[in-house]
Enzyme design. Structure first.
Site, short mmCIF file in Angstrom:
data_model
loop_
_atom_site.label_atom_id
_atom_site.label_comp_id
_atom_site.label_asym_id
_atom_site.label_seq_id
_atom_site.Cartn_x
_atom_site.Cartn_y
_atom_site.Cartn_z
N ASP A 79 -1.73 -0.84 4.96
CA ASP A 79 -2.29 0.37 4.89
C ASP A 79 -1.88 1.39 6.15
O ASP A 79 -1.39 2.35 6.04
CB ASP A 79 -3.89 0.39 4.92
CG ASP A 79 -4.52 1.65 4.95
OD1 ASP A 79 -4.63 2.42 4.04
OD2 ASP A 79 -5.02 2.07 6.17
N ASP B 133 0.96 -1.03 -0.04
CA ASP B 133 -0.03 0.09 0.04
C ASP B 133 0.59 1.00 -0.04
O ASP B 133 2.11 1.17 0.47
CB ASP B 133 -0.90 0.12 1.21
CG ASP B 133 -2.09 0.60 0.94
OD1 ASP B 133 -2.22 1.43 -0.31
OD2 ASP B 133 -3.11 0.57 1.68
N GLY B 134 0.18 2.49 -0.51
CA GLY B 134 1.05 3.52 -0.26
C GLY B 134 0.09 4.70 0.18
O GLY B 134 -1.16 4.60 0.01
N GLU C 41 2.14 3.89 -3.90
CA GLU C 41 1.47 2.68 -4.19
C GLU C 41 2.50 1.75 -5.10
O GLU C 41 2.63 0.64 -4.79
CB GLU C 41 0.13 2.95 -5.03
CG GLU C 41 -1.13 3.45 -4.15
CD GLU C 41 -1.69 2.46 -3.36
OE1 GLU C 41 -1.27 1.29 -3.08
OE2 GLU C 41 -2.60 3.12 -2.74
N ASP D 68 -4.39 -2.52 -3.52
CA ASP D 68 -5.64 -1.85 -3.70
C ASP D 68 -5.76 -0.72 -4.68
O ASP D 68 -6.51 0.03 -4.83
CB ASP D 68 -6.18 -1.56 -2.28
CG ASP D 68 -5.41 -0.29 -1.67
OD1 ASP D 68 -4.49 0.11 -2.08
OD2 ASP D 68 -5.72 -0.03 -0.60
N HIS E 97 -9.79 -1.16 2.49
CA HIS E 97 -10.37 -1.08 3.62
C HIS E 97 -11.82 -2.00 3.70
O HIS E 97 -12.88 -1.49 3.94
CB HIS E 97 -10.91 0.46 3.76
CG HIS E 97 -9.89 1.33 3.60
ND1 HIS E 97 -9.04 1.68 4.65
CD2 HIS E 97 -9.44 2.18 2.44
CE1 HIS E 97 -7.99 2.47 4.38
NE2 HIS E 97 -8.46 2.71 2.97
#
Length: 167
Positions: free
Chosen positions: A139, A12-13, A51, A76, A129
């Site tokens: 995240d 994630d970013g 990301e 994501d 999420h």
């Protein structure tokens, strides 16, 4: 989520605001157990760059640590997943251009293309999420990295940036 690979990497970013201070993270699971994670930050970046950085660093880790094992990489970010699985092939054929303009984040796309050549995997998109433990962990780490100061992170990385920014 069904475990299909021996190694699962979630990345994630984050950038707060976007653009702004950025952080990336990846988390590695083997048989459902976290075995490694890594984070990084940049003083000014964008969400897309962070990301991409999370996935790229996860691929670098896999190249060194997961040779001979099946690996799935989850993100994501549709930008990163579609970029890796679909768009980069056309961009590469067209000299990393979209029309007359250079592809955004071309420096990272070149690195991503090289990494995927060394350690080919298909990235998989997952909804952010949505309660997937690996995604939630990545995240959390990416957001924490985005709020790090240079002194919170790796000293040598911060020192390198300080010296290189003098020019």
């Amino acid at each position: 989520m069904n475990i299909r690979s021996e190694i699962e990497i979630f990345s994630d970013g984050a950038a707060e605001p976007n653009p702004g201070a950025g952080g990336w993270a990846f988390v590695v699971y083997e048989k459902g157990v976290e075995i490694h994670h890594s984070v990084g930050c940049e003083t000014v970046s964008t969400n897309n760059r962070m990301e991409m950085s999370g996935v790229l660093q996860g691929l670098r880790w896999a190249t060194i640590n997961a040779a001979g094992k099946s690996v799935s990489v989850f993100s994501d970010s549709q930008y990163v997943v579609k970029g890796c699985n679909e768009w980069r092939h056309n961009w590469k054929r067209k000299g990393w251009k979209r029309g007359q303009k250079e592809v955004a984040n071309v420096d990272l796309w070149l690195e991503m293309d090289a990494a995927l050549t060394v350690f080919p995997v298909e990235l998989r998109w997952i909804k952010g999420h949505s309660g997937i433990a690996g995604n939630e962990r990545a995240d959390e780490l990416a957001f924490a990295a985005a709020t790090m100061t240079e002194t919170d992170g790796d000293y040598l990385t911060a020192e390198y940036r300080r010296v290189m920014d003098r020019d």
